[in-house]
Design an enzyme around this catalytic site. Structure first.
Site, PDB file in Angstrom:
ATOM      1  N   ARG A   1     116.430  18.223  48.682  1.00 18.89           N
ATOM      2  CA  ARG A   1     116.772  16.860  49.110  1.00 18.89           C
ATOM      3  C   ARG A   1     115.487  16.142  49.475  1.00 18.89           C
ATOM      4  O   ARG A   1     114.600  16.717  50.122  1.00 18.89           O
ATOM      5  CB  ARG A   1     117.691  16.922  50.336  1.00 18.89           C
ATOM      6  CG  ARG A   1     118.145  15.549  50.769  1.00 18.89           C
ATOM      7  CD  ARG A   1     117.995  15.316  52.252  1.00 18.89           C
ATOM      8  NE  ARG A   1     116.670  15.523  52.783  1.00 18.89           N
ATOM      9  CZ  ARG A   1     116.401  15.476  54.080  1.00 18.89           C
ATOM     10  NH1 ARG A   1     117.352  15.265  54.954  1.00 18.89           N
ATOM     11  NH2 ARG A   1     115.165  15.661  54.528  1.00 18.89           N
TER      12      ARG A   1
ATOM     13  N   THR B   1     115.628   7.066  61.798  1.00 14.33           N
ATOM     14  CA  THR B   1     114.810   7.903  62.678  1.00 14.33           C
ATOM     15  C   THR B   1     114.715   7.360  64.098  1.00 14.33           C
ATOM     16  O   THR B   1     114.631   8.126  65.063  1.00 14.33           O
ATOM     17  CB  THR B   1     113.399   8.002  62.058  1.00 14.33           C
ATOM     18  OG1 THR B   1     113.567   8.455  60.717  1.00 14.33           O
ATOM     19  CG2 THR B   1     112.488   8.919  62.826  1.00 14.33           C
TER      20      THR B   1
ATOM     21  N   HIS C   1     151.034   4.990  80.833  1.00 15.48           N
ATOM     22  CA  HIS C   1     150.592   5.931  79.791  1.00 15.48           C
ATOM     23  C   HIS C   1     151.379   7.236  79.896  1.00 15.48           C
ATOM     24  O   HIS C   1     151.863   7.768  78.896  1.00 15.48           O
ATOM     25  CB  HIS C   1     149.103   6.228  79.941  1.00 15.48           C
ATOM     26  CG  HIS C   1     148.220   5.105  79.522  1.00 15.48           C
ATOM     27  ND1 HIS C   1     147.194   5.250  78.618  1.00 15.48           N
ATOM     28  CD2 HIS C   1     148.201   3.797  79.882  1.00 15.48           C
ATOM     29  CE1 HIS C   1     146.580   4.094  78.445  1.00 15.48           C
ATOM     30  NE2 HIS C   1     147.171   3.187  79.209  1.00 15.48           N
TER      31      HIS C   1
ATOM     32  N   HIS D   1     113.869  22.494  56.702  1.00 21.84           N
ATOM     33  CA  HIS D   1     113.394  21.113  56.700  1.00 21.84           C
ATOM     34  C   HIS D   1     111.878  21.157  56.616  1.00 21.84           C
ATOM     35  O   HIS D   1     111.236  21.792  57.451  1.00 21.84           O
ATOM     36  CB  HIS D   1     113.847  20.503  58.033  1.00 21.84           C
ATOM     37  CG  HIS D   1     113.668  19.044  58.141  1.00 21.84           C
ATOM     38  ND1 HIS D   1     112.722  18.466  58.930  1.00 21.84           N
ATOM     39  CD2 HIS D   1     114.340  18.031  57.554  1.00 21.84           C
ATOM     40  CE1 HIS D   1     112.825  17.153  58.835  1.00 21.84           C
ATOM     41  NE2 HIS D   1     113.799  16.863  58.009  1.00 21.84           N
TER      42      HIS D   1
ATOM     43  N   SER E   1     114.013  12.821  51.498  1.00 22.01           N
ATOM     44  CA  SER E   1     114.439  11.793  52.454  1.00 22.01           C
ATOM     45  C   SER E   1     113.257  10.950  52.913  1.00 22.01           C
ATOM     46  O   SER E   1     112.122  11.435  53.007  1.00 22.01           O
ATOM     47  CB  SER E   1     115.096  12.510  53.638  1.00 22.01           C
ATOM     48  OG  SER E   1     115.249  11.652  54.716  1.00 22.01           O
TER      49      SER E   1
ATOM     50  N   HIS F   1     120.086   8.611  64.316  1.00 24.58           N
ATOM     51  CA  HIS F   1     119.782   8.802  65.735  1.00 24.58           C
ATOM     52  C   HIS F   1     120.666   7.878  66.567  1.00 24.58           C
ATOM     53  O   HIS F   1     121.198   6.878  66.082  1.00 24.58           O
ATOM     54  CB  HIS F   1     118.284   8.612  65.985  1.00 24.58           C
ATOM     55  CG  HIS F   1     117.545   9.881  65.712  1.00 24.58           C
ATOM     56  ND1 HIS F   1     117.280  10.801  66.698  1.00 24.58           N
ATOM     57  CD2 HIS F   1     117.098  10.414  64.554  1.00 24.58           C
ATOM     58  CE1 HIS F   1     116.676  11.846  66.158  1.00 24.58           C
ATOM     59  NE2 HIS F   1     116.555  11.639  64.847  1.00 24.58           N
TER      60      HIS F   1
ATOM     61  N   HIS G   1     121.220  10.487  58.074  1.00 23.83           N
ATOM     62  CA  HIS G   1     120.806  11.082  59.355  1.00 23.83           C
ATOM     63  C   HIS G   1     120.649   9.940  60.348  1.00 23.83           C
ATOM     64  O   HIS G   1     119.833   9.041  60.141  1.00 23.83           O
ATOM     65  CB  HIS G   1     119.468  11.789  59.101  1.00 23.83           C
ATOM     66  CG  HIS G   1     118.855  12.450  60.293  1.00 23.83           C
ATOM     67  ND1 HIS G   1     119.028  13.784  60.562  1.00 23.83           N
ATOM     68  CD2 HIS G   1     118.048  11.974  61.270  1.00 23.83           C
ATOM     69  CE1 HIS G   1     118.340  14.108  61.656  1.00 23.83           C
ATOM     70  NE2 HIS G   1     117.736  13.016  62.101  1.00 23.83           N
TER      71      HIS G   1
ATOM     72  N   ARG H   1     117.577  22.737  63.774  1.00 29.17           N
ATOM     73  CA  ARG H   1     116.347  22.001  63.394  1.00 29.17           C
ATOM     74  C   ARG H   1     116.218  20.779  64.304  1.00 29.17           C
ATOM     75  O   ARG H   1     115.451  20.788  65.251  1.00 29.17           O
ATOM     76  CB  ARG H   1     116.395  21.620  61.912  1.00 29.17           C
ATOM     77  CG  ARG H   1     115.066  21.156  61.367  1.00 29.17           C
ATOM     78  CD  ARG H   1     114.673  19.758  61.755  1.00 29.17           C
ATOM     79  NE  ARG H   1     115.509  18.745  61.141  1.00 29.17           N
ATOM     80  CZ  ARG H   1     115.383  17.446  61.381  1.00 29.17           C
ATOM     81  NH1 ARG H   1     114.472  17.007  62.235  1.00 29.17           N
ATOM     82  NH2 ARG H   1     116.195  16.572  60.809  1.00 29.17           N
ATOM     83  N   GLU H   2     117.030  19.751  64.045  1.00 28.36           N
ATOM     84  CA  GLU H   2     116.966  18.566  64.927  1.00 28.36           C
ATOM     85  C   GLU H   2     117.234  18.973  66.375  1.00 28.36           C
ATOM     86  O   GLU H   2     116.552  18.519  67.303  1.00 28.36           O
ATOM     87  CB  GLU H   2     118.012  17.534  64.471  1.00 28.36           C
ATOM     88  CG  GLU H   2     118.100  16.302  65.350  1.00 28.36           C
ATOM     89  CD  GLU H   2     116.934  15.342  65.192  1.00 28.36           C
ATOM     90  OE1 GLU H   2     116.607  14.999  64.033  1.00 28.36           O
ATOM     91  OE2 GLU H   2     116.348  14.923  66.221  1.00 28.36           O
TER      92      GLU H   2
END
Ligand code: AKG
Length: 413
Positions: A161, A195, A319, A101, A163, A224, A222, A41-42
């Site tokens: 849900r 968002t 290291h 969604h 949102s 970004h 969620h 989706r996203e």
């Protein structure tokens, strides 16, 4: 007796995981989180993304193999193929629950329910920006519509849900009032969405904590990644009491994307290794990243969490020495837990003799510590002009070994 009393009054030592910093947050409650994987989706909102149905099925199966809790799919209202894809993926019989969604809209909800998904992730913008310049609705309209849509979805027996898009630029009073209203009618989860990627971890923690004290349902978040906070914000949300985090593979999404699946799992492994290892198959992260990277025509970044080509490469002499003695000195993620391999890089001017000695042992050459030191000095001289490859180093070691058997290794140097 006085001594005993003061013994009892002393706070108990917190249990400190070797993977955590030595100052654990006593408020932290990070176990039991769930992943809502939104590559389908996203991720479809990433500039390069175009997924055929077959590719979506391949990605869905690969994500299911990792063990993510939910897959979130593009709204069936987006296109005919999107609607069909919801049906196809819902009928695969995956372990992950399938969500789609949708806008907070009755028509979208009806279309989505008919595809056979397990639940709907409903969203509507609540910031003044989105109310004024996107959908043009006021908070009363939004609240009434949310109640209508959620009640309908619940009546069909699906998870729902709700949102608030652009939560961190929304009015807190508006947010809490709508979250309370939807919690009261039995929404499955409320969602906070950063968002535009403007939130920092402290703001996230505060908002989630406040929300946690006013709703009884689960809380999804969620984030970004516009300012590089997407993983830290997810972690802060879990510390504040969130239960579900949205991710996408390699973080792909709108603009520069959201919390990456691999990065979130790395963070959560560091916090609660046994929970993460029991629940997710971390060795499958690389497979799904490779599938998605090739599908959207990008390469996995060199410094990607876990799978970037240098994620487990140790270079500086200091290291390398410590890593060869005990990998935990410079690693909080064990490469083998992720199906990855550790490398100690040699052949550059930072090379230490312990790393060279380790290579001598791997090549089974009969050389002393002093020999390893001699070859290291040679490597450093040569590497000041250009770094040597592993083959170059091996050749140098073999030539030195041969010269030593001839008694001429001093000349060799
Ligand atoms: C965003 O707000 O960035 C979204 O992609 C929607 C998030 C959500 O549905 O919570």
């Amino acid at each position: 007796a006085a001594n005993n009393a003061s013994e009892n009054a002393r706070p108990k030592e917190p249990i400190v995981s070797p993977y955590m910093p030595k100052y654990p947050d006593p408020m932290s409650n990070i176990s039991n989180f769930k992943i809502i994987e939104s590559t389908l989706r996203e991720g479809e909102q990433f500039a390069n993304a175009f997924f055929t149905t077959e590719k979506k099925v391949e990605i869905a199966k690969a994500l299911d193999a990792v063990g993510v809790d939910y897959l979130e799919l593009t709204s069936p209202a987006a296109s005919e193929q999107s609607r069909n894809d919801c049906k196809v993926i819902s009928s695969l019989g995956l372990k992950a629950k399938i969500l789609t969604h949708t806008r907070c809209h009755m028509d979208d909800a009806k279309l989505a329910i008919d595809t056979g998904v397990d639940g709907l992730d409903v969203v509507i913008g609540t910031s003044s920006y989105l109310r004024e310049f996107s959908h043009g609705k006021d908070m009363d309209y939004i609240t009434n519509k949310a109640i209508e849509v959620i009640t309908y979805i619940k009546s069909k027996g699906l998870e729902v849900r709700f949102s608030t898009e652009d939560s961190f630029r929304s009015d807190l009073v508006d947010l809490l009032s709508i979250y309370k209203a939807v919690d009261k009618i039995g929404v499955t989860r409320v969602g906070i969405a950063d968002t535009v990627g403007c939130a920092n971890p402290r703001q996230v923690y505060e908002l989630v904590r406040t929300l946690r004290s006013v709703v009884s349902c689960d809380i999804e978040c969620h984030f970004h990644n516009d300012t590089g906070c997407a993983i830290a914000n997810a972690y802060a949300a879990l510390e504040g009491g969130a239960t579900h985090i949205d991710t996408s593979v390699l973080g792909i999404g709108e603009r520069n994307g959201i919390t990456p699946l691999g990065g979130l799992l790395a963070r959560m492994y560091a916090a609660d290794k046994s929970y993460v290892m029991n629940k997710y198959d971390l060795t499958k992260i690389r497979d799904v990243e490779n599938i998605v990277a090739s599908a959207v025509d990008v390469t996995v970044p060199f410094n990607n969490y876990i799978t970037g080509y240098c994620a487990f490469t140790h270079k500086a002499g200091i290291h390398a020495k410590a890593i060869l003695n005990n990998p935990s000195t410079y690693e909080i993620l064990k490469p083998e837990d992720f199906g990855m391999t550790r490398y100690v890089s040699i052949g550059h001017r930072l090379t230490g003799w312990n790393a060279v000695k380790n290579r001598v042992e791997q090549l089974d050459l009969d050389l002393t510590d002093q020999d390893a030191k001699n070859v290291t000095a040679k490597i450093k001289t040569l590497a000041d002009v250009r770094p040597l490859s592993l083959d170059d180093v091996d050749t140098l070691l073999r030539n030195y070994h041969h010269a030593k058997t001839q008694g001429s290794h001093n000349k060799f140097l």
